[in-house]
Design an enzyme around this catalytic site. Structure first.
Site, short mmCIF file in Angstrom:
data_model
loop_
_atom_site.label_atom_id
_atom_site.label_comp_id
_atom_site.label_asym_id
_atom_site.label_seq_id
_atom_site.Cartn_x
_atom_site.Cartn_y
_atom_site.Cartn_z
CG ASP A 1 28.90 13.75 -63.59
OD1 ASP A 1 28.70 13.46 -64.78
OD2 ASP A 1 28.68 12.96 -62.65
CG ASP B 1 20.40 9.51 -65.81
OD1 ASP B 1 21.49 9.04 -66.20
OD2 ASP B 1 20.18 10.74 -65.76
#
Length: 256
Positions: free
Chosen positions: A11, A130
């Protein structure tokens, strides 16, 4: 039998690898290209870079990061974050990415999935979902966008099926409830999605032990496991994970 994959996830925010818990409280974990090289050398099957600020700040994922990575690693890698057009996808693939991951932009403009799949082939198109559990609703999850900040109200299972029909080649499925907790993958979520689509499902969110990774393959029916915190924190190595899974007779590429 197709080999199951172990995929470190990097990330990225402001050019650095970060990691948090449940998408918040981010901490610095290092330089993305340096970590990519390390994981490649340690036996990763693929890599994923997600620019977690790009969608929020409405800016494109840095082509520079892709170019630097492509010159440094030999394994396939996916890049995602703020990619909202066929031209952006083209730029990233030309810079050296093997696949692109679409999230918020695919929800806003589902036609982007079919357009990009036709242009580049569905093997290049990963749809990131997500997912967060609905309160007091067992077996129901909703799709979140904008780095996990915005609830779309879209049912995860319906969306997974739709993106497959539109031409997605893979689904990157993140449990927001498990993200960064190291308490185990959401097996119910992963299996539910894997059971209704015929494309590979990459499980993400919650890996904390060897058993967690084994379970997401065996019980969750994932085709790949995304790994972040437990690698960044050096709780486990890829060699240890592969050795364990091979001992369990799972079809994993041996550590070399």
């Amino acid at each position: 039998m197709v080999a199951l994959r172990l995929i470190p996830c990097l990330d990225v925010a402001n050019g650095r690898v970060v990691k948090g818990v449940n998408f918040v409280n981010l901490r610095d974990s290092g330089d993305p290209v340096e970590l990519a090289c390390r994981y490649s050398d340690e036996g990763a099957d693929e890599l994923v870079f997600l620019d977690i600020r790009a969608s929020v700040e409405n800016r494109n994922t840095l082509v520079n990061l892709v170019s630097r990575t492509a010159k440094s690693v030999k394994i396939p890698f996916t890049v995602g974050g703020g990619i909202d057009s066929v031209s952006s996808i083209n730029d990233l693939l030309r810079a050296g990415a093997d696949k692109v991951s679409l999230n918020s932009s695919a929800v806003i403009n589902p036609d982007l999935i079919s357009e990009s799949s036709r242009e580049f082939g569905n093997q290049c198109i990963v749809i990131a979902i997500d997912a967060r559990r609905k309160v007091d609703k067992v077996g129901e999850w909703e799709v979140y966008v904008k780095g996990g900040r915005e609830n779309t109200g879209i049912d995860v299972l319906s969306w997974a099926k739709k993106v497959e029909e539109l031409g997605a080649g893979e689904i990157l499925l993140t449990s927001m409830d498990g993200d960064g907790t190291q308490n185990g993958y959401d097996l119910h979520l992963t299996e539910s999605v894997a059971n209704i689509v015929d494309i590979p499902v990459i499980a993400s969110g919650g890996a904390g032990s060897l058993e967690d990774i084994y379970d997401v393959f065996k019980e969750g029916r994932a085709s790949a496991a995304l790994l972040a915190s437990l690698l960044h924190d050096k709780k486990l190595t890829l060699k240890e994970i592969k050795t364990f899974l091979l001992e369990k007779k799972l079809p994993i590429r041996p550590y070399e």
